[in-house]
Design an enzyme around this catalytic site. Structure first.
Site, PDB file in Angstrom:
ATOM      1  N   HIS A 142       0.817  -1.215   0.000  1.00  0.00           N
ATOM      2  CA  HIS A 142       0.000   0.000   0.000  1.00  0.00           C
ATOM      3  C   HIS A 142       0.851   1.266   0.000  1.00  0.00           C
ATOM      4  CE1 HIS A 142       0.587  -0.391   4.441  1.00  0.00           C
ATOM      5  NE2 HIS A 142       0.628   0.924   4.358  1.00  0.00           N
ATOM      6  N   ASP A 172       0.228  -7.885   1.566  1.00  0.00           N
ATOM      7  CA  ASP A 172       0.462  -6.446   1.490  1.00  0.00           C
ATOM      8  C   ASP A 172       1.962  -6.132   1.488  1.00  0.00           C
ATOM      9  OD1 ASP A 172      -0.130  -3.708   1.376  1.00  0.00           O
ATOM     10  OD2 ASP A 172      -0.107  -3.516   3.554  1.00  0.00           O
ATOM     11  N   SER A 247       4.632   2.337   7.813  1.00  0.00           N
ATOM     12  CA  SER A 247       4.364   1.153   6.995  1.00  0.00           C
ATOM     13  C   SER A 247       5.605   0.725   6.229  1.00  0.00           C
ATOM     14  CB  SER A 247       3.251   1.442   5.986  1.00  0.00           C
ATOM     15  OG  SER A 247       2.008   1.424   6.596  1.00  0.00           O
TER      16      SER A 247
END
Length: 530
Positions: A142, A172, A247
């Site tokens: 993402h 992911d 992230s």
């Protein structure tokens, strides 16, 4: 509270609509939303991501606060050079035609400016870490999703344009590559299976775009599921501070080893609330190796939906051991399971010569097996009042890319006015007979059973979950069997329920409409009467 991806984006309608407000509802009281950590904090835990051949000089087992402090500083010194900041510029949609002039009236002018704002590029900041001296980088998918340009900033101050080698939507994860022209410092993924609850960990990354940030905490839990996580996302939970922009970063243990890739946070504000999630390094390593080798991840595929056998199911069905995986959906007659003759309701107890503990155990073993492998399977099938043991040889296929599009069926939002005399019961469910109108609204044509109109939020049944953590009952679900008795209407359902007492095991077969698959799916709901 919500579970959120912790990526840090500029003010953008697309991002605010999907990433910042991406949330899931848990019952009536708790709301979790997941922020993907686009500004990734690198949570490193496992075998040393060898930034150098050195290892921390102090042991984390020493009680001395000074020793612990020295260990944090030494680990950070060794690992930090391999942690990177990732800036992305999203693709800019063409909303207006070339040469279009602003209209004259006020309404058209406002519309013109709105469309111009939509054309602004999307900027995002995340984290990542170098895993090979040649310039391979691990981060979250993402973080780089739909990016037109990806800029990687090193701890040394150097900047490089990165290309995407491959992505894996199920975990992911994304693998990037930069060409620096010289060897780069790197870290090695360690063994996340050795992570222990309570051990110290460090998280490194770029929260809110603040590069070279380090936070400390402990491993709060391992093998943690989150409501919207896939079958391949069982996280390491930590209280090391993780925020937007973390992230893709690593989670590090006191041996200087990376044990996880930061991915999500549970939050009520959108920022750090003490609960963060990192994908275990063992899963990340498997994804990384396959992407570098072939550009994609191949997983074995059986073609079924599964639910775990729980004590209630074992008690009702007469199983001596509460283990195994129940087939709740046969996705395709030509799938490996379909070709092998499996049916909905079968209980898989062995796979590849080994006992199946639960649904997740079977999913993990199937996905880790190479496609086209032929493996033995033992399962139980209900035949009358007995369970018959059967064997089959399964030749696995390759798991297809999953369609994660979430679409709401407007017909499912409310029950129509033609609902007839809904009935309530001691379980806390308000039910209705299945009318033709409801059957059409909930895609239940040709089915028989009773429809769930409402779940009393104060009842114990509102807290019952299926194995993936989702709520057991939702408005519009169809209950068609309870404790092996077929339910045709409210009268039949209440006849079974009236005989239940506290401590009794209950197993229900429930059909639920799946918007993503546009079909009904079987859920096996298991609980004990309170």
């Amino acid at each position: 509270m919500r579970l959120c991806y912790s990526c840090n984006h500029s003010n953008n309608k697309r991002h605010l609509g999907f990433r910042e407000n991406f949330m899931f509802h848990f019952g009536q009281r708790l709301r979790l939303g997941i922020h993907v950590t686009g500004l990734a904090i690198l949570l490193l835990v496992a075998a040393p991501f060898a930034v150098s051949s050195q290892t921390p000089s102090k042991s984390a087992s020493t009680i001395s606060p000074q020793t612990l402090s020295d260990s944090f500083a030494e680990i950070t010194r060794l690992v930090e050079p391999a942690v990177v900041s990732i800036d992305t510029k999203g693709k800019m949609p063409e909303i207006t035609a070339k040469g279009e002039n602003p209209p004259s009236d006020s309404g058209d002018i406002m519309d013109f400016f709105r469309r111009q704002m939509q054309r602004r590029p999307v900027y995002a900041v995340g984290s990542g870490f170098i895993v090979d001296k040649s310039g391979y980088i691990l981060t979250n998918q993402h973080v780089v999703d739909d990016a037109a340009r990806i800029t990687v900033k090193l701890d040394s101050g150097e900047e490089f344009q990165a290309k995407v080698v491959g992505i894996d939507d199920e975990t992911d994860l994304a693998v990037l590559k930069i060409d620096a022209g010289h060897d780069l410092p790197f870290v090695k993924l360690g063994n996340s299976d050795q992570a222990r609850v309570g051990e110290w960990v460090l998280a490194l990354g770029s929260p809110f775009g603040l590069t070279r940030t380090v936070t400390a905490g402990i491993v709060s839990q391992t093998n943690r599921e989150t409501p919207q996580g896939t079958a391949f996302q069982r996280f390491i939970q930590t209280d090391a501070a993780i925020n937007k922009g973390n992230s893709g970063g690593p989670l590090i243990n006191m041996n200087g080893e990376v044990i996880g890739v930061n991915s999500q946070i549970a939050t009520s504000t959108g920022d750090y609330n003490g609960v963060g999630f990192a994908l275990p390094s063992n899963e990340a390593s498997n994804v990384y190796q396959q992407i570098v080798k072939s550009g994609k991840v191949r997983r074995g595929y059986l073609g079924v939906g599964l639910e775990s056998v729980k004590p209630e199911f074992a008690k009702v069905y007469g199983l001596t051991d509460p283990s195994g995986a129940i087939v709740t959906e046969l996705r395709d007659k030509l799938s490996p399971a379909g070709r092998a003759g499996l049916q909905v309701g079968d209980i898989i107890v062995e796979f590849g010569g080994k006992k199946v503990d639960n649904a997740q155990d079977l999913i993990t073993r199937v996905s880790s097996a190479s496609p086209d492998n032929a493996l033995s399977m033992v399962y139980m099938r209900e035949t009358g009042s007995n369970l018959e043991k059967r064997t089959a040889e399964i030749r696995l296929a390759e798991r297809p890319i999953q369609n994660t599009t979430s679409e709401l069926n407007p017909d499912r939002r409310k029950l129509g006015p033609e609902v007839v005399r809904p009935g309530s019961n001691p379980l806390g469910l308000t039910l209705s007979d299945l009318t033709p109108t409801l059957a059409s609204s909930y895609k239940l044509e040709g089915q028989r059973g009773v429809v769930v109109k409402e779940v009393n939020p104060e009842s114990y049944i509102a807290d019952v979950k299926v194995s993936n953590g989702a709520e057991a009952f939702s408005e519009g679900d169809l209950i068609r069997r309870i404790n092996r008795v077929t339910v045709t209407d409210l009268k039949a359902f209440n006849a079974v329920v009236s005989r239940l007492k506290a401590g009794d095991a209950v197993v229900m077969e429930v059909l639920s409409y799946s918007p993503s698959g546009r079909t009904t799916q079987l859920k096996i709901v298991q609980f004990t009467v309170q």
